[in-house]
Scaffold this motif. Structure first.
Motif, PDB file in Angstrom:
ATOM      1  N   ALA A   1       0.831  -1.210   0.000  1.00  0.00           N
ATOM      2  CA  ALA A   1       0.000   0.000   0.000  1.00  0.00           C
ATOM      3  C   ALA A   1       0.864   1.258   0.000  1.00  0.00           C
ATOM      4  O   ALA A   1       0.568   2.225  -0.720  1.00  0.00           O
ATOM      5  N   ILE A   2       1.939   1.260   0.783  1.00  0.00           N
ATOM      6  CA  ILE A   2       2.830   2.422   0.827  1.00  0.00           C
ATOM      7  C   ILE A   2       3.528   2.601  -0.514  1.00  0.00           C
ATOM      8  O   ILE A   2       3.676   3.727  -1.018  1.00  0.00           O
ATOM      9  N   SER A   3       3.962   1.509  -1.136  1.00  0.00           N
ATOM     10  CA  SER A   3       4.644   1.589  -2.425  1.00  0.00           C
ATOM     11  C   SER A   3       3.729   2.180  -3.490  1.00  0.00           C
ATOM     12  O   SER A   3       4.148   3.021  -4.296  1.00  0.00           O
ATOM     13  N   ASP A   4       2.467   1.765  -3.504  1.00  0.00           N
ATOM     14  CA  ASP A   4       1.515   2.327  -4.470  1.00  0.00           C
ATOM     15  C   ASP A   4       1.306   3.817  -4.224  1.00  0.00           C
ATOM     16  O   ASP A   4       1.176   4.600  -5.164  1.00  0.00           O
ATOM     17  N   PHE A   5       1.263   4.206  -2.960  1.00  0.00           N
ATOM     18  CA  PHE A   5       1.104   5.619  -2.625  1.00  0.00           C
ATOM     19  C   PHE A   5       2.297   6.433  -3.115  1.00  0.00           C
ATOM     20  O   PHE A   5       2.126   7.513  -3.691  1.00  0.00           O
ATOM     21  N   VAL A   6       3.496   5.919  -2.922  1.00  0.00           N
ATOM     22  CA  VAL A   6       4.705   6.613  -3.383  1.00  0.00           C
ATOM     23  C   VAL A   6       4.660   6.787  -4.901  1.00  0.00           C
ATOM     24  O   VAL A   6       4.969   7.865  -5.434  1.00  0.00           O
ATOM     25  N   ARG A   7       4.284   5.762  -5.617  1.00  0.00           N
ATOM     26  CA  ARG A   7       4.216   5.846  -7.079  1.00  0.00           C
ATOM     27  C   ARG A   7       3.179   6.851  -7.544  1.00  0.00           C
ATOM     28  O   ARG A   7       3.298   7.442  -8.619  1.00  0.00           O
ATOM     29  N   SER A   8       2.130   7.042  -6.750  1.00  0.00           N
ATOM     30  CA  SER A   8       1.035   7.924  -7.167  1.00  0.00           C
ATOM     31  C   SER A   8       1.359   9.407  -7.018  1.00  0.00           C
ATOM     32  O   SER A   8       0.701  10.247  -7.625  1.00  0.00           O
ATOM     33  N   LEU A   9       2.362   9.741  -6.212  1.00  0.00           N
ATOM     34  CA  LEU A   9       2.681  11.149  -5.968  1.00  0.00           C
ATOM     35  C   LEU A   9       3.396  11.751  -7.176  1.00  0.00           C
ATOM     36  O   LEU A   9       4.279  11.131  -7.759  1.00  0.00           O
ATOM     37  N   GLU A  10       3.020  12.979  -7.510  1.00  0.00           N
ATOM     38  CA  GLU A  10       3.592  13.631  -8.673  1.00  0.00           C
ATOM     39  C   GLU A  10       5.087  13.864  -8.496  1.00  0.00           C
ATOM     40  O   GLU A  10       5.588  13.975  -7.386  1.00  0.00           O
ATOM     41  N   THR A  11       5.784  13.979  -9.610  1.00  0.00           N
ATOM     42  CA  THR A  11       7.244  14.151  -9.550  1.00  0.00           C
ATOM     43  C   THR A  11       7.637  15.471  -8.898  1.00  0.00           C
ATOM     44  O   THR A  11       8.776  15.620  -8.461  1.00  0.00           O
ATOM     45  N   ALA A  12       6.715  16.429  -8.856  1.00  0.00           N
ATOM     46  CA  ALA A  12       7.045  17.721  -8.232  1.00  0.00           C
ATOM     47  C   ALA A  12       7.193  17.586  -6.720  1.00  0.00           C
ATOM     48  O   ALA A  12       7.794  18.435  -6.079  1.00  0.00           O
ATOM     49  N   ASN A  13       6.641  16.530  -6.155  1.00  0.00           N
ATOM     50  CA  ASN A  13       6.697  16.341  -4.709  1.00  0.00           C
ATOM     51  C   ASN A  13       7.954  15.594  -4.302  1.00  0.00           C
ATOM     52  O   ASN A  13       8.385  14.677  -4.997  1.00  0.00           O
ATOM     53  N   LYS A  14       8.538  15.957  -3.172  1.00  0.00           N
ATOM     54  CA  LYS A  14       9.634  15.210  -2.591  1.00  0.00           C
ATOM     55  C   LYS A  14       9.087  14.339  -1.459  1.00  0.00           C
ATOM     56  O   LYS A  14       8.110  14.700  -0.814  1.00  0.00           O
ATOM     57  N   ILE A  15       9.742  13.208  -1.254  1.00  0.00           N
ATOM     58  CA  ILE A  15       9.260  12.246  -0.263  1.00  0.00           C
ATOM     59  C   ILE A  15      10.418  11.810   0.621  1.00  0.00           C
ATOM     60  O   ILE A  15      11.547  11.671   0.155  1.00  0.00           O
ATOM     61  N   ALA A  16      10.121  11.605   1.894  1.00  0.00           N
ATOM     62  CA  ALA A  16      11.055  10.964   2.816  1.00  0.00           C
ATOM     63  C   ALA A  16      10.357   9.748   3.401  1.00  0.00           C
ATOM     64  O   ALA A  16       9.140   9.767   3.625  1.00  0.00           O
ATOM     65  N   PHE A  17      11.126   8.687   3.644  1.00  0.00           N
ATOM     66  CA  PHE A  17      10.532   7.479   4.222  1.00  0.00           C
ATOM     67  C   PHE A  17      11.254   7.128   5.511  1.00  0.00           C
ATOM     68  O   PHE A  17      12.465   6.890   5.516  1.00  0.00           O
ATOM     69  N   TYR A  18      10.492   7.127   6.605  1.00  0.00           N
ATOM     70  CA  TYR A  18      11.006   6.760   7.916  1.00  0.00           C
ATOM     71  C   TYR A  18      10.214   5.550   8.414  1.00  0.00           C
ATOM     72  O   TYR A  18       9.056   5.344   8.047  1.00  0.00           O
TER      73      TYR A  18
ATOM     74  N   PRO B   1      16.118   9.965   3.456  1.00  0.00           N
ATOM     75  CA  PRO B   1      15.828  11.391   3.638  1.00  0.00           C
ATOM     76  C   PRO B   1      15.031  11.934   2.452  1.00  0.00           C
ATOM     77  O   PRO B   1      14.848  11.249   1.441  1.00  0.00           O
ATOM     78  N   LEU B   2      14.584  13.167   2.586  1.00  0.00           N
ATOM     79  CA  LEU B   2      13.749  13.791   1.577  1.00  0.00           C
ATOM     80  C   LEU B   2      14.432  13.766   0.212  1.00  0.00           C
ATOM     81  O   LEU B   2      15.565  14.231   0.057  1.00  0.00           O
ATOM     82  N   THR B   3      13.750  13.224  -0.800  1.00  0.00           N
ATOM     83  CA  THR B   3      14.336  13.079  -2.128  1.00  0.00           C
ATOM     84  C   THR B   3      13.250  13.036  -3.190  1.00  0.00           C
ATOM     85  O   THR B   3      12.085  12.734  -2.904  1.00  0.00           O
ATOM     86  N   GLU B   4      13.620  13.326  -4.432  1.00  0.00           N
ATOM     87  CA  GLU B   4      12.719  13.170  -5.571  1.00  0.00           C
ATOM     88  C   GLU B   4      12.850  11.790  -6.199  1.00  0.00           C
ATOM     89  O   GLU B   4      12.082  11.439  -7.088  1.00  0.00           O
ATOM     90  N   ASP B   5      13.825  10.999  -5.772  1.00  0.00           N
ATOM     91  CA  ASP B   5      14.107   9.692  -6.345  1.00  0.00           C
ATOM     92  C   ASP B   5      13.120   8.655  -5.804  1.00  0.00           C
ATOM     93  O   ASP B   5      13.250   8.176  -4.683  1.00  0.00           O
ATOM     94  N   ARG B   6      12.101   8.313  -6.616  1.00  0.00           N
ATOM     95  CA  ARG B   6      11.105   7.334  -6.175  1.00  0.00           C
ATOM     96  C   ARG B   6      11.714   5.954  -5.971  1.00  0.00           C
ATOM     97  O   ARG B   6      11.294   5.197  -5.102  1.00  0.00           O
ATOM     98  N   GLY B   7      12.716   5.618  -6.787  1.00  0.00           N
ATOM     99  CA  GLY B   7      13.358   4.319  -6.638  1.00  0.00           C
ATOM    100  C   GLY B   7      14.005   4.168  -5.276  1.00  0.00           C
ATOM    101  O   GLY B   7      13.922   3.100  -4.652  1.00  0.00           O
TER     102      GLY B   7
ATOM    103  N   ILE C   1      13.107   5.626  -2.496  1.00  0.00           N
ATOM    104  CA  ILE C   1      12.039   5.466  -1.503  1.00  0.00           C
ATOM    105  C   ILE C   1      11.487   4.041  -1.530  1.00  0.00           C
ATOM    106  O   ILE C   1      11.299   3.410  -0.479  1.00  0.00           O
ATOM    107  N   LEU C   2      11.222   3.520  -2.723  1.00  0.00           N
ATOM    108  CA  LEU C   2      10.659   2.181  -2.836  1.00  0.00           C
ATOM    109  C   LEU C   2      11.617   1.123  -2.297  1.00  0.00           C
ATOM    110  O   LEU C   2      11.193   0.155  -1.662  1.00  0.00           O
ATOM    111  N   ARG C   3      12.907   1.292  -2.536  1.00  0.00           N
ATOM    112  CA  ARG C   3      13.880   0.354  -1.979  1.00  0.00           C
ATOM    113  C   ARG C   3      13.872   0.403  -0.451  1.00  0.00           C
ATOM    114  O   ARG C   3      13.974  -0.631   0.226  1.00  0.00           O
ATOM    115  N   ALA C   4      13.734   1.604   0.096  1.00  0.00           N
ATOM    116  CA  ALA C   4      13.686   1.756   1.555  1.00  0.00           C
ATOM    117  C   ALA C   4      12.450   1.073   2.128  1.00  0.00           C
ATOM    118  O   ALA C   4      12.504   0.446   3.192  1.00  0.00           O
TER     119      ALA C   4
END
Length: 359
Positions: free
Chosen positions: A145-162, A173-179, A181-184
């Motif tokens: 579910a989290i992976s699908d959510f990460v993929r759904s966010l637009e590229t303009a958004n940055k994401i951090a995964f804790y 840490p906060l990054t634009e690299d979806r890959g 985040i998904l690996r984390a």
């Protein structure tokens, strides 16, 4: 001498504000830089059926802080870039600035439109995943579910995964690299007892260091059983720094009514939402709902009018006219001003506030 008195008074008035956009005020030497308050609000507007209302304008909103009407500085809808209210069309022209505000021509161009846009454009999303021993059964489904959510966010958004159990793990840490985040997400493992409020507080402190819209999305499978930080302190920090909290929890949290009430209160106070998922399909729907919410939020900001209250300040956002009765407005309900400082140097201006973020 009279000029210097007025300058000193202006500096004091500005320093009373919270941190936000840096603005210089000077008279020859020394150079003085102060930190001015910019309060940012993420506002969701829905109709009676829960559908998002789009196409509203700055003049449709009324903001009141401690009973004092405020004047919008910037406005944006959804993922669009923020616009200064003065740059909008004549029919949305705000009232004149307050008498105690600094002259607009005293604000350097670098600290006006470009800085305001940087403060409120985009969204930084911090995902906090429960990897405590509560998560043993539904771990893989939650990762999906989290992976699908990460993929759904637009590229303009940055994401951090804790992730968290007893301690916080800053997996990415906060990054634009979806890959990244998904690996984390995929490398997380279930562990110890849950210290949700401790780790959420640390996540909020990290998010507060960044500008723009900041959102924390928590996936929790159960109540907190290890924290020493009370949830009220966590909620107040989120409100005072303008960070919205969204919580997705399974039915496990429903077994403890106290946790359910805390999740509901905390998210509502920050302008977010709480979801309680019975199945992994409900988890996916909850993440999709959060994505939809982020895409329809209005971003409003204002410089507070003179207010002697240094404690908790209540914020109310309403719509004007008939819309006030037919639509529902959701946003944070207040904030506590954070201390700010200033410095004067003979050669260079230097802001000494530990951080410059919108509130």
């Amino acid at each position: 001498m009279l000029k210097k008195c007025f300058l000193s008074l202006g500096v004091v008035l500005l320093v009373l504000s919270d941190s936000g956009v840096r603005v210089s005020a000077q008279e020859g030497e020394p150079h003085i830089r102060v930190v001015v308050d910019l309060v940012q609000l993420n506002v969701a507007v829905t109709d009676k059926k829960g559908n998002y209302v789009t196409g509203l304008h700055p003049q449709d909103f009324v903001i009141v802080e401690d009973g004092i009407p405020q004047k919008l500085a910037t406005f944006a809808e959804g993922n669009e870039s923020a616009r200064r209210v003065l740059d909008l069309t004549a029919d949305s022209k705000p009232a004149d600035p307050p008498a105690d505000a600094p002259p607009r021509d005293a604000v350097p161009p670098a600290a006006s439109e470009s800085s305001l846009g940087a403060l409120v454009a985009g969204a930084n999303v911090f995902i906090l995943f429960d990897t405590s021993n509560y998560m043993y059964r539904g771990f893989v489904f939650a990762q999906d579910a989290i992976s699908d959510f990460v993929r759904s966010l637009e590229t303009a958004n940055k994401i951090a995964f804790y992730s968290y159990s007893r301690d916080l793990l800053r997996a990415s840490p906060l990054t634009e690299d979806r890959g990244e985040i998904l690996r984390a997400v995929r490398t997380t493992v279930a562990g110890d007892e849950a210290a949700l409020y401790n780790t959420l507080l640390l996540t909020l402190k990290d998010a507060a260091q960044f500008k723009g819209r900041r959102v924390v999305v928590v996936f929790s499978n159960g109540p907190d059983n290890s924290s020493v930080v009370p949830p009220e302190d966590v909620a107040e920090l989120a409100q005072s720094t303008g960070i919205s909290i969204y919580m997705i929890s399974t039915q496990q949290a429903k077994l403890e009514p106290v946790s359910t009430a805390v999740f509901d209160r905390m998210t509502a106070a920050t302008g977010g939402k709480a979801y309680f998922a019975k199945t992994w399909r409900d988890e996916k729907r909850a993440f999709a709902s959060i994505h939809d919410d982020l895409a329809h939020l209005y971003s409003l900001s204002y410089y507070p009018q003179a207010n002697p209250n240094r404690g908790w300040r209540a914020i109310t956002v309403k719509l004007v006219g008939s819309r006030a009765k037919s639509y529902r407005v959701r946003t944070r309900n207040g904030y506590r001003p954070q201390p700010s400082r200033f410095a004067a140097a003979p050669d260079t201006a230097q802001a000494v506030s530990p951080q410059s973020v919108s509130r």
